[in-house]
Design a protein around this motif. Structure first.
Motif, PDB file in Angstrom:
ATOM      1  N   ALA A 240       0.809  -1.210   0.000  1.00 24.87           N
ATOM      2  CA  ALA A 240       0.000   0.000   0.000  1.00 24.87           C
ATOM      3  C   ALA A 240       0.846   1.265   0.000  1.00 24.87           C
ATOM      4  O   ALA A 240       0.373   2.332  -0.376  1.00 24.87           O
ATOM      5  N   SER A 241       2.088   1.155   0.409  1.00 25.69           N
ATOM      6  CA  SER A 241       2.951   2.340   0.437  1.00 25.69           C
ATOM      7  C   SER A 241       4.069   2.214  -0.599  1.00 25.69           C
ATOM      8  O   SER A 241       4.046   2.851  -1.651  1.00 25.69           O
ATOM      9  N   GLY A 242       5.028   1.346  -0.319  1.00 26.68           N
ATOM     10  CA  GLY A 242       6.182   1.225  -1.205  1.00 26.68           C
ATOM     11  C   GLY A 242       5.847   0.735  -2.595  1.00 26.68           C
ATOM     12  O   GLY A 242       6.341   1.269  -3.595  1.00 26.68           O
ATOM     13  N   GLY A 243       4.997  -0.291  -2.711  1.00 30.83           N
ATOM     14  CA  GLY A 243       4.682  -0.849  -4.022  1.00 30.83           C
ATOM     15  C   GLY A 243       4.009   0.156  -4.934  1.00 30.83           C
ATOM     16  O   GLY A 243       4.365   0.299  -6.115  1.00 30.83           O
ATOM     17  N   VAL A 244       3.026   0.887  -4.411  1.00 35.82           N
ATOM     18  CA  VAL A 244       2.324   1.896  -5.207  1.00 35.82           C
ATOM     19  C   VAL A 244       3.283   3.006  -5.638  1.00 35.82           C
ATOM     20  O   VAL A 244       3.286   3.438  -6.799  1.00 35.82           O
ATOM     21  N   LEU A 245       4.119   3.455  -4.722  1.00 35.85           N
ATOM     22  CA  LEU A 245       5.043   4.543  -5.042  1.00 35.85           C
ATOM     23  C   LEU A 245       6.076   4.124  -6.075  1.00 35.85           C
ATOM     24  O   LEU A 245       6.477   4.916  -6.935  1.00 35.85           O
ATOM     25  N   ILE A 246       6.524   2.885  -6.009  1.00 40.78           N
ATOM     26  CA  ILE A 246       7.491   2.404  -6.993  1.00 40.78           C
ATOM     27  C   ILE A 246       6.886   2.426  -8.395  1.00 40.78           C
ATOM     28  O   ILE A 246       7.519   2.864  -9.366  1.00 40.78           O
ATOM     29  N   LEU A 247       5.649   1.966  -8.528  1.00 40.95           N
ATOM     30  CA  LEU A 247       4.994   1.989  -9.834  1.00 40.95           C
ATOM     31  C   LEU A 247       4.829   3.428 -10.345  1.00 40.95           C
ATOM     32  O   LEU A 247       5.060   3.709 -11.526  1.00 40.95           O
ATOM     33  N   PHE A 248       4.430   4.343  -9.462  1.00 42.42           N
ATOM     34  CA  PHE A 248       4.292   5.738  -9.870  1.00 42.42           C
ATOM     35  C   PHE A 248       5.644   6.324 -10.294  1.00 42.42           C
ATOM     36  O   PHE A 248       5.743   7.019 -11.307  1.00 42.42           O
ATOM     37  N   SER A 249       6.671   6.037  -9.522  1.00 45.62           N
ATOM     38  CA  SER A 249       7.985   6.606  -9.827  1.00 45.62           C
ATOM     39  C   SER A 249       8.561   6.054 -11.125  1.00 45.62           C
ATOM     40  O   SER A 249       9.366   6.723 -11.783  1.00 45.62           O
ATOM     41  N   LEU A 250       8.141   4.855 -11.500  1.00 45.22           N
ATOM     42  CA  LEU A 250       8.655   4.245 -12.719  1.00 45.22           C
ATOM     43  C   LEU A 250       7.883   4.644 -13.969  1.00 45.22           C
ATOM     44  O   LEU A 250       8.437   4.656 -15.071  1.00 45.22           O
ATOM     45  N   TYR A 251       6.599   4.978 -13.796  1.00 42.69           N
ATOM     46  CA  TYR A 251       5.760   5.162 -14.983  1.00 42.69           C
ATOM     47  C   TYR A 251       5.054   6.523 -15.065  1.00 42.69           C
ATOM     48  O   TYR A 251       4.363   6.779 -16.039  1.00 42.69           O
ATOM     49  N   TRP A 252       5.215   7.394 -14.050  1.00 46.30           N
ATOM     50  CA  TRP A 252       4.619   8.726 -14.133  1.00 46.30           C
ATOM     51  C   TRP A 252       5.672   9.754 -13.794  1.00 46.30           C
ATOM     52  O   TRP A 252       6.080   9.901 -12.647  1.00 46.30           O
ATOM     53  N   ARG A 253       6.093  10.501 -14.790  1.00 44.44           N
ATOM     54  CA  ARG A 253       7.195  11.446 -14.633  1.00 44.44           C
ATOM     55  C   ARG A 253       6.857  12.604 -13.701  1.00 44.44           C
ATOM     56  O   ARG A 253       7.736  13.231 -13.115  1.00 44.44           O
ATOM     57  N   ARG A 254       5.583  12.883 -13.539  1.00 45.49           N
ATOM     58  CA  ARG A 254       5.155  14.050 -12.768  1.00 45.49           C
ATOM     59  C   ARG A 254       5.148  13.804 -11.252  1.00 45.49           C
ATOM     60  O   ARG A 254       4.913  14.726 -10.465  1.00 45.49           O
ATOM     61  N   THR A 255       5.429  12.580 -10.810  1.00 45.52           N
ATOM     62  CA  THR A 255       5.422  12.269  -9.381  1.00 45.52           C
ATOM     63  C   THR A 255       6.460  13.124  -8.652  1.00 45.52           C
ATOM     64  O   THR A 255       7.618  13.206  -9.078  1.00 45.52           O
ATOM     65  N   THR A 256       6.069  13.749  -7.549  1.00 47.21           N
ATOM     66  CA  THR A 256       6.970  14.628  -6.801  1.00 47.21           C
ATOM     67  C   THR A 256       7.347  14.020  -5.449  1.00 47.21           C
ATOM     68  O   THR A 256       6.721  13.072  -4.976  1.00 47.21           O
ATOM     69  N   ARG A 257       8.365  14.600  -4.859  1.00 45.75           N
ATOM     70  CA  ARG A 257       8.839  14.132  -3.561  1.00 45.75           C
ATOM     71  C   ARG A 257       7.758  14.289  -2.484  1.00 45.75           C
ATOM     72  O   ARG A 257       7.541  13.402  -1.656  1.00 45.75           O
ATOM     73  N   GLN A 258       7.058  15.425  -2.498  1.00 48.69           N
ATOM     74  CA  GLN A 258       6.001  15.653  -1.502  1.00 48.69           C
ATOM     75  C   GLN A 258       4.872  14.625  -1.642  1.00 48.69           C
ATOM     76  O   GLN A 258       4.326  14.143  -0.646  1.00 48.69           O
ATOM     77  N   ALA A 259       4.547  14.292  -2.888  1.00 49.15           N
ATOM     78  CA  ALA A 259       3.505  13.294  -3.122  1.00 49.15           C
ATOM     79  C   ALA A 259       3.941  11.925  -2.629  1.00 49.15           C
ATOM     80  O   ALA A 259       3.137  11.159  -2.070  1.00 49.15           O
ATOM     81  N   ALA A 260       5.204  11.603  -2.835  1.00 46.05           N
ATOM     82  CA  ALA A 260       5.718  10.306  -2.385  1.00 46.05           C
ATOM     83  C   ALA A 260       5.614  10.178  -0.870  1.00 46.05           C
ATOM     84  O   ALA A 260       5.150   9.159  -0.345  1.00 46.05           O
ATOM     85  N   TRP A 261       6.040  11.224  -0.153  1.00 48.70           N
ATOM     86  CA  TRP A 261       5.960  11.180   1.311  1.00 48.70           C
ATOM     87  C   TRP A 261       4.508  11.136   1.790  1.00 48.70           C
ATOM     88  O   TRP A 261       4.185  10.426   2.743  1.00 48.70           O
ATOM     89  N   SER A 262       3.642  11.892   1.129  1.00 44.87           N
ATOM     90  CA  SER A 262       2.230  11.894   1.523  1.00 44.87           C
ATOM     91  C   SER A 262       1.602  10.523   1.309  1.00 44.87           C
ATOM     92  O   SER A 262       0.890   9.996   2.167  1.00 44.87           O
ATOM     93  N   GLY A 263       1.845   9.930   0.134  1.00 38.98           N
ATOM     94  CA  GLY A 263       1.302   8.610  -0.155  1.00 38.98           C
ATOM     95  C   GLY A 263       1.865   7.542   0.760  1.00 38.98           C
ATOM     96  O   GLY A 263       1.152   6.645   1.216  1.00 38.98           O
ATOM     97  N   LEU A 264       3.168   7.646   1.047  1.00 39.13           N
ATOM     98  CA  LEU A 264       3.811   6.678   1.938  1.00 39.13           C
ATOM     99  C   LEU A 264       3.208   6.737   3.332  1.00 39.13           C
ATOM    100  O   LEU A 264       2.873   5.711   3.931  1.00 39.13           O
ATOM    101  N   THR A 265       3.044   7.943   3.858  1.00 38.59           N
ATOM    102  CA  THR A 265       2.488   8.107   5.207  1.00 38.59           C
ATOM    103  C   THR A 265       1.056   7.590   5.285  1.00 38.59           C
ATOM    104  O   THR A 265       0.695   6.841   6.199  1.00 38.59           O
ATOM    105  N   PHE A 266       0.239   7.996   4.318  1.00 32.98           N
ATOM    106  CA  PHE A 266      -1.146   7.537   4.315  1.00 32.98           C
ATOM    107  C   PHE A 266      -1.223   6.026   4.170  1.00 32.98           C
ATOM    108  O   PHE A 266      -2.009   5.359   4.870  1.00 32.98           O
ATOM    109  N   GLY A 267      -0.426   5.459   3.260  1.00 33.27           N
ATOM    110  CA  GLY A 267      -0.471   4.017   3.029  1.00 33.27           C
ATOM    111  C   GLY A 267      -0.131   3.219   4.277  1.00 33.27           C
ATOM    112  O   GLY A 267      -0.799   2.235   4.601  1.00 33.27           O
TER     113      GLY A 267
END
Length: 339
Positions: A240-267
């Protein structure tokens, strides 16, 4: 004895030893699964007998929301294990040994995909053994061992027991090395605020291998019955945290650092809270928290990414990874970037 073996070859062999032994043990375990599934279904009297027996014990178990084999729960388990393997700390540490970043991407996703059919087969074998050993007739965490003793010839039983032991050792050495590496690299070095040489870092990592291995021994002797639940929670958090973020970081160029931390915390918070609510009976039996958690994490990553400035360092890494792909067009893989 098993603790000593795991500590010794993790201590002396490091990541290379863990990789070689994990590969051998994984092959043995996957072959064992292929053997056990038809044997268990046949011993239980066939699939129709299995479904009838299990449905009698737990009505609706194979329905849309009835249990592990239900459609909703099967979908949840798919995401738990697929994304959980992708965000598994043990696999993430191995990415550093990859020949290139693209190899890390391909192998990470391939490992997750290859394991899925075998986890499905294990589910069928589990249903068969649930039919043969209903209720509290046998400890659910040793039911496979009991089945092998009761229904296989001695030579096959020996091979299957070796595969089971291999699977145990594979998980143990991976988690031990991951915990020791993270403890020395991310914790001790940061707390001490000193620059360590590679040899100093290696010595401290090996010391942690021994200490953590010995610290785990009481849990192995006690063997609490909720180990399986703990593993499910761990993979839920990883997915729910790392797996989702890895897919976003690999396939969506617009992913930002703030979004990664927010998604990680929520997940992490949602996954742990949802599992605790499920285990305490606060949610319906058919409800699995992984699905709403994944949806929430995805939405948070997308919304926060669009609301925050583009991360130049992250996009440069993304472009470097994707550049070997002749079909890759940076302008087509992201939304309009504004700072």
């Amino acid at each position: 004895m098993i603790t000593a073996v795991v500590i010794v070859y993790t201590f002396f062999g490091g990541q290379k030893a863990v990789l070689y032994t994990d590969f051998t043990q994984a092959v043995a375990f996957l072959l064992a699964v292929v053997v056990v599934v038809p044997l268990s279904i046949s011993a239980a009297g066939g699939w129709s007998e299995i479904t009838a027996t299990v449905d009698t014990d737990q009505p609706g178990f194979f329905g849309a929301t009835g249990g592990v084999m239900g459609l909703l729960n099967a979908t949840a388990l798919f995401f738990v294990w697929f994304l959980g393997y992708l965000g598994h700390p043990g696999f993430l540490t191995r990415f550093y040994a990859a020949r290139s970043e693209r190899d890390a991407i391909k192998t990470g996703i391939a490992v997750s995909a290859v394991y899925l059919p075998f986890w499905a087969l294990i589910g069928f074998a589990g249903a068969a053994m649930r039919s043969m050993y209903p209720g509290a007739d046998v400890d659910t965490e040793t039911v496979l061992v009991q089945f092998v003793l009761d229904h296989t010839p001695a030579i096959i039983a020996g091979v299957l027991f070796a595969a089971i032991l291999g699977a145990i050792l594979s998980s143990a050495d991976t988690w031990l090395l991951t915990a020791a590496s993270s403890g020395s690299h991310d914790l001790l070095r940061q707390v001490s605020r000193r620059q360590w040489t590679d040899s100093q870092l290696l010595r401290r990592t090996k010391c942690l291998v021994v200490l953590l291995g010995l610290a785990a021994l009481p849990f192995g002797l006690w063997r609490p019955t909720y180990i399986t639940d703990m593993m499910t929670i761990a993979y839920t958090v990883a997915g729910a945290s790392g797996g989702v973020l890895i897919l976003f970081s690999l396939y969506w160029r617009r992913t930002t650092r703030q979004a990664a931390w927010s998604g990680l915390t929520f997940g992490v918070v949602a996954a742990v809270g949802g599992r605790i609510a499920q285990l305490t009976g606060a949610t319906p039996e058919w409800f699995d928290p992984i699905l709403p958690t994944l949806v929430g994490t995805t939405l948070i990553v997308v919304v926060v990414s669009l609301m925050t400035p583009v991360d130049a360092a992250a996009t440069s890494v993304f472009d470097r990874i994707r550049r070997p792909d002749p079909d890759y067009d940076p302008s087509a893989s992201s939304t309009k970037e504004t700072v």
